[in-house]
Write an enzyme that holds these catalytic residues in place. Structure first.
Site, PDB file in Angstrom:
ATOM      1  N   TYR A  75      -9.807   4.921  30.185  1.00  0.00           N
ATOM      2  CA  TYR A  75     -10.271   4.657  28.867  1.00  0.00           C
ATOM      3  C   TYR A  75     -10.497   6.210  28.394  1.00  0.00           C
ATOM      4  O   TYR A  75     -10.030   6.385  27.245  1.00  0.00           O
ATOM      5  CB  TYR A  75     -11.670   4.163  28.729  1.00  0.00           C
ATOM      6  CG  TYR A  75     -12.362   4.111  27.316  1.00  0.00           C
ATOM      7  CD1 TYR A  75     -12.003   2.813  26.642  1.00  0.00           C
ATOM      8  CD2 TYR A  75     -12.981   4.791  26.815  1.00  0.00           C
ATOM      9  CE1 TYR A  75     -12.262   2.867  25.312  1.00  0.00           C
ATOM     10  CE2 TYR A  75     -13.341   4.832  25.496  1.00  0.00           C
ATOM     11  CZ  TYR A  75     -13.304   3.773  24.815  1.00  0.00           C
ATOM     12  OH  TYR A  75     -13.385   3.530  23.597  1.00  0.00           O
ATOM     13  N   PHE A 127       5.434   8.409  -0.362  1.00  0.00           N
ATOM     14  CA  PHE A 127       5.845   7.450   0.744  1.00  0.00           C
ATOM     15  C   PHE A 127       4.813   6.048   0.270  1.00  0.00           C
ATOM     16  O   PHE A 127       3.704   6.585   0.303  1.00  0.00           O
ATOM     17  CB  PHE A 127       6.105   7.797   2.185  1.00  0.00           C
ATOM     18  CG  PHE A 127       6.425   6.797   2.818  1.00  0.00           C
ATOM     19  CD1 PHE A 127       7.523   6.103   2.679  1.00  0.00           C
ATOM     20  CD2 PHE A 127       5.479   6.077   3.706  1.00  0.00           C
ATOM     21  CE1 PHE A 127       7.981   4.951   3.517  1.00  0.00           C
ATOM     22  CE2 PHE A 127       5.901   4.685   4.587  1.00  0.00           C
ATOM     23  CZ  PHE A 127       7.103   4.329   4.361  1.00  0.00           C
ATOM     24  N   THR A 128       5.079   5.059   0.421  1.00  0.00           N
ATOM     25  CA  THR A 128       4.128   3.732   0.261  1.00  0.00           C
ATOM     26  C   THR A 128       2.819   3.906   1.002  1.00  0.00           C
ATOM     27  O   THR A 128       1.744   4.056   0.158  1.00  0.00           O
ATOM     28  CB  THR A 128       4.875   2.506   0.574  1.00  0.00           C
ATOM     29  OG1 THR A 128       5.180   2.559   2.023  1.00  0.00           O
ATOM     30  CG2 THR A 128       6.062   2.232  -0.149  1.00  0.00           C
ATOM     31  N   ASP A 218       4.780  15.707   6.696  1.00  0.00           N
ATOM     32  CA  ASP A 218       4.919  14.365   7.219  1.00  0.00           C
ATOM     33  C   ASP A 218       6.081  14.729   8.103  1.00  0.00           C
ATOM     34  O   ASP A 218       7.143  14.694   7.461  1.00  0.00           O
ATOM     35  CB  ASP A 218       4.973  13.391   6.151  1.00  0.00           C
ATOM     36  CG  ASP A 218       5.318  11.852   6.680  1.00  0.00           C
ATOM     37  OD1 ASP A 218       5.808  11.802   7.906  1.00  0.00           O
ATOM     38  OD2 ASP A 218       5.326  10.824   6.207  1.00  0.00           O
ATOM     39  N   LYS A 261       9.797   6.537  14.800  1.00  0.00           N
ATOM     40  CA  LYS A 261      10.852   6.978  14.131  1.00  0.00           C
ATOM     41  C   LYS A 261      11.609   7.844  15.018  1.00  0.00           C
ATOM     42  O   LYS A 261      12.265   7.699  16.107  1.00  0.00           O
ATOM     43  CB  LYS A 261      10.933   7.433  12.724  1.00  0.00           C
ATOM     44  CG  LYS A 261      10.557   6.563  11.840  1.00  0.00           C
ATOM     45  CD  LYS A 261       9.326   6.047  11.500  1.00  0.00           C
ATOM     46  CE  LYS A 261       8.937   5.231  10.260  1.00  0.00           C
ATOM     47  NZ  LYS A 261       7.658   4.715  10.397  1.00  0.00           N
ATOM     48  N   ARG A 385      13.714  -1.006  -2.085  1.00  0.00           N
ATOM     49  CA  ARG A 385      12.870   0.280  -2.265  1.00  0.00           C
ATOM     50  C   ARG A 385      13.089   0.771  -4.071  1.00  0.00           C
ATOM     51  O   ARG A 385      13.706   1.582  -4.093  1.00  0.00           O
ATOM     52  CB  ARG A 385      13.475   1.425  -1.421  1.00  0.00           C
ATOM     53  CG  ARG A 385      13.435   1.225   0.313  1.00  0.00           C
ATOM     54  CD  ARG A 385      11.962   1.817   0.525  1.00  0.00           C
ATOM     55  NE  ARG A 385      10.822   0.920   0.354  1.00  0.00           N
ATOM     56  CZ  ARG A 385       9.957   0.741   1.442  1.00  0.00           C
ATOM     57  NH1 ARG A 385       9.690   1.748   2.500  1.00  0.00           N
ATOM     58  NH2 ARG A 385       9.020   0.108   1.072  1.00  0.00           N
ATOM     59  N   PHE A 452       5.144  -5.080  -1.510  1.00  0.00           N
ATOM     60  CA  PHE A 452       6.468  -5.513  -0.917  1.00  0.00           C
ATOM     61  C   PHE A 452       6.573  -6.054   0.406  1.00  0.00           C
ATOM     62  O   PHE A 452       7.515  -6.867   0.779  1.00  0.00           O
ATOM     63  CB  PHE A 452       7.266  -4.093  -0.996  1.00  0.00           C
ATOM     64  CG  PHE A 452       6.627  -3.062  -0.079  1.00  0.00           C
ATOM     65  CD1 PHE A 452       5.789  -2.151  -0.615  1.00  0.00           C
ATOM     66  CD2 PHE A 452       7.053  -2.936   1.328  1.00  0.00           C
ATOM     67  CE1 PHE A 452       5.221  -1.146   0.246  1.00  0.00           C
ATOM     68  CE2 PHE A 452       6.346  -1.982   1.933  1.00  0.00           C
ATOM     69  CZ  PHE A 452       5.363  -0.928   1.540  1.00  0.00           C
TER      70      PHE A 452
HETATM   71  O1  PLI Z   1       5.055   2.965   9.640  1.00  0.00           O
HETATM   72  P1  PLI Z   1       4.029   3.804  10.190  1.00  0.00           P
HETATM   73  O2  PLI Z   1       2.623   3.466   9.960  1.00  0.00           O
HETATM   74  O3  PLI Z   1       4.011   4.313  11.750  1.00  0.00           O
HETATM   75  O4  PLI Z   1       4.448   5.125   9.511  1.00  0.00           O
HETATM   76  C1  PLI Z   1       4.171   5.192   8.082  1.00  0.00           C
HETATM   77  C2  PLI Z   1       5.175   6.266   7.463  1.00  0.00           C
HETATM   78  C3  PLI Z   1       4.982   7.502   7.290  1.00  0.00           C
HETATM   79  N1  PLI Z   1       5.675   8.362   6.774  1.00  0.00           N
HETATM   80  C4  PLI Z   1       7.016   8.048   6.399  1.00  0.00           C
HETATM   81  C5  PLI Z   1       8.002   9.080   6.134  1.00  0.00           C
HETATM   82  C6  PLI Z   1       7.435   6.817   6.908  1.00  0.00           C
HETATM   83  O5  PLI Z   1       8.674   6.424   6.697  1.00  0.00           O
HETATM   84  C7  PLI Z   1       6.433   5.831   7.502  1.00  0.00           C
HETATM   85  C8  PLI Z   1       6.905   4.336   7.618  1.00  0.00           C
HETATM   86  N2  PLI Z   1       8.134   4.120   7.373  1.00  0.00           N
HETATM   87  C9  PLI Z   1       8.407   2.779   7.546  1.00  0.00           C
HETATM   88  C10 PLI Z   1       7.784   1.826   8.216  1.00  0.00           C
HETATM   89  C11 PLI Z   1       9.916   2.476   7.219  1.00  0.00           C
HETATM   90  O6  PLI Z   1      10.383   1.541   7.115  1.00  0.00           O
HETATM   91  O7  PLI Z   1      10.623   3.303   6.554  1.00  0.00           O
END
Ligand code: PLI
Length: 461
Positions: A75, A127-128, A218, A261, A385, A452
């Site tokens: 933990y 970004f969303t 970011d 990513k 998008r 979306f």
């Molecule tokens: O999907 P998360 O919560 O791990 O991360 C959010 C996120 C933050 N910044 C950027 C630049 C992103 O591209 C992003 C998430 N992107 C997704 C889910 C995508 O399909 O692009």
């Protein structure tokens, strides 16, 4: 010597395979209707080639899988956390690390700690999830990306650049004390995966210092950004990806990260900062929303895989093949006359739905319709998008009408081969030839947040 271009290949071989399901057009038509013409609502078993996102869809390496067995599921004080902390320091340069379960959780913490009601947050395009967390914390997002980023046919090599005059203008208008930080992403997802140059980031740092402002990065795809800097920016060709990444991050005060990513994992993220006081606040808040500050909602094994992913993603052969795969796909479409955002981005090719479905006005959701049609025709899953993703204005409740109305075909890392790309490109080209028959869509269900993901639609006659 043969007289064709020296070929390159994926720098890995395949050890485990997952069979793909091939379906009929009638079957997919039915499934798309059931999903309300929203590709997020399809079941993935009904998808042939899944280009919905590059987020968490990575194939991990044998080195990462081996690391999963070394998960220290304590933990508190897991050894995997300290390994991750060391690697964040070594490769990104930030002093303090707070792990989170994914990127938006990092954005949540940072926004809550730094933004006050009535603040303004300038950023190089929204970004969303990032914008939503800024708004929920009481801030107003202000787009300060260069104008070229909103023009899909502009060939500017760094369409992710910040327009410094727009930032100066905002400072003049609202005062530096209303700006908690400048939010910078490299690469810029919604602009088409476009990079920011080091020169631009350096100039922004100077401007921020002049006004006593912080810059929060970011860093979700900062390794892809580093590849573009090496490839395109004068003076960087002989630097390593590691060197470029460190230099880039050193120009910011901290970062949020979706490890799903660049970092080659299926789940994970973090927020990392240099300021001890800010770290203290983040570390305090993470226990409320995520978990103790040495796991932040992650299992020990997930932190181990992410720490190892950091080491792998800065490898030049890896990042070159990753970005060049995307470029290869984009070039195929360009050769066939398909309108896409140019130049090709780091993680995805974006179809320009305004030119693809010229006859469908933006309020009939051409990008949403195009993503649905592509699935029906081919089993290839992409993502809207455009106007649907852009949501509504926080004050007026009216639809935002973004200049870019795009469909994103996004490439998971180390998952698909060039043959899959050829098949997907063929189907896009085929759809382009039949484009005149296409019809728009209308909302039949619209959720309040990030609509979306869960909205449903109906075909217009
Ligand atoms: O999907 P998360 O919560 O791990 O991360 C959010 C996120 C933050 N910044 C950027 C630049 C992103 O591209 C992003 C998430 N992107 C997704 C889910 C995508 O399909 O692009």
């Amino acid at each position: 010597m043969p007289n064709y271009r020296k070929p390159w290949a994926e720098p890995y071989k395949i050890k485990v395979v997952e069979p793909l399901k091939v379906t009929t057009r009638e079957y997919r038509e039915e499934k798309m209707k059931e999903a309300g013409y929203n590709t997020f609502l399809l079941r993935s078993v009904d998808v042939y080639i899944d280009l919905l996102t590059d987020s968490g869809t990575t194939a991990m390496s044998d080195y990462q899988w081996a690391g999963m067995m070394l998960g220290d599921e304590a933990y508190a004080g897991s050894k995997n956390f300290y390994y991750l902390e060391d690697n964040v320091k070594k490769y990104y340069g930030y002093k303090y690390l707070v792990p989170t379960h994914q990127g938006r959780a990092a954005e949540h913490l940072l926004s809550k700690v730094m933004i006050k009601q009535g603040d303004y947050v300038p950023g190089n395009m929204y970004f969303t999830t990032t914008r939503l967390h800024q708004e929920l914390a009481g801030g107003t997002f202000v787009d300060v990306i260069i104008d070229e980023a909103h023009d899909p046919s502009s060939h500017h090599p760094f369409k992710g650049n910040v327009d410094l005059q727009k930032v100066e203008g905002l400072i003049k208008k609202v005062g530096a004390n209303k700006i908690p930080y400048i939010c910078v992403a490299g690469t810029v997802n919604m602009a088409g995966g476009q990079p920011q140059s080091m020169e631009n980031m350096k100039a922004l740092r100077k401007l921020a210092d002049k006004h006593g402002l912080k810059i929060m990065l970011d860093a979700t795809r900062a390794v892809e950004n580093a590849y573009f800097v090496k490839d395109r920016e004068a003076g960087y060709a002989n630097k390593t990806i590691e060197e470029i990444l460190l230099e880039y991050c050193s120009l910011s005060d901290g970062c949020t990260m979706s490890g799903k990513k660049d970092l080659l994992v299926n789940i994970g993220g973090f927020v990392a900062v240099n300021d001890e006081h800010l770290f203290d606040e983040l570390r305090n808040l993470v226990v409320v929303y995520e978990g103790l500050h040495t796991y932040g909602g992650l299992a020990g094994r997930d932190m181990e895989a992410m720490a190892r992913g950091i080491e792998e993603c800065v490898n030049y052969d890896h990042i070159r093949s990753r970005v060049e795969q995307v470029r290869y796909f984009g070039q195929k479409l360009l050769d066939a006359g398909v309108p896409i955002v140019e130049p090709a981005g780091g993680h995805a090719i974006f179809l320009d739905a305004k030119r693809f479905y010229e006859h469908i006005p933006q309020d009939q959701l051409p990008a949403q319709a195009l993503a649905a049609d592509l699935y029906i025709e081919s089993g290839v899953r992409a993502m809207e998008r455009g106007i649907v993703s852009a949501g509504r204005n926080k004050e007026t409740g009216e639809n935002n009408f973004p200049k870019l109305e795009l469909v994103r075909l996004t490439f998971p890392r180390r998952v698909y081969t060039q043959a899959h790309l050829d098949v997907a490109a063929w189907h896009v080209e085929d759809l382009f030839e039949k484009r005149h028959k296409a019809k728009g869509l209308k909302f039949i269900y619209e959720p309040q947040y990030l609509r979306f993901f869960q909205a449903k639609f109906e075909r217009l006659d």
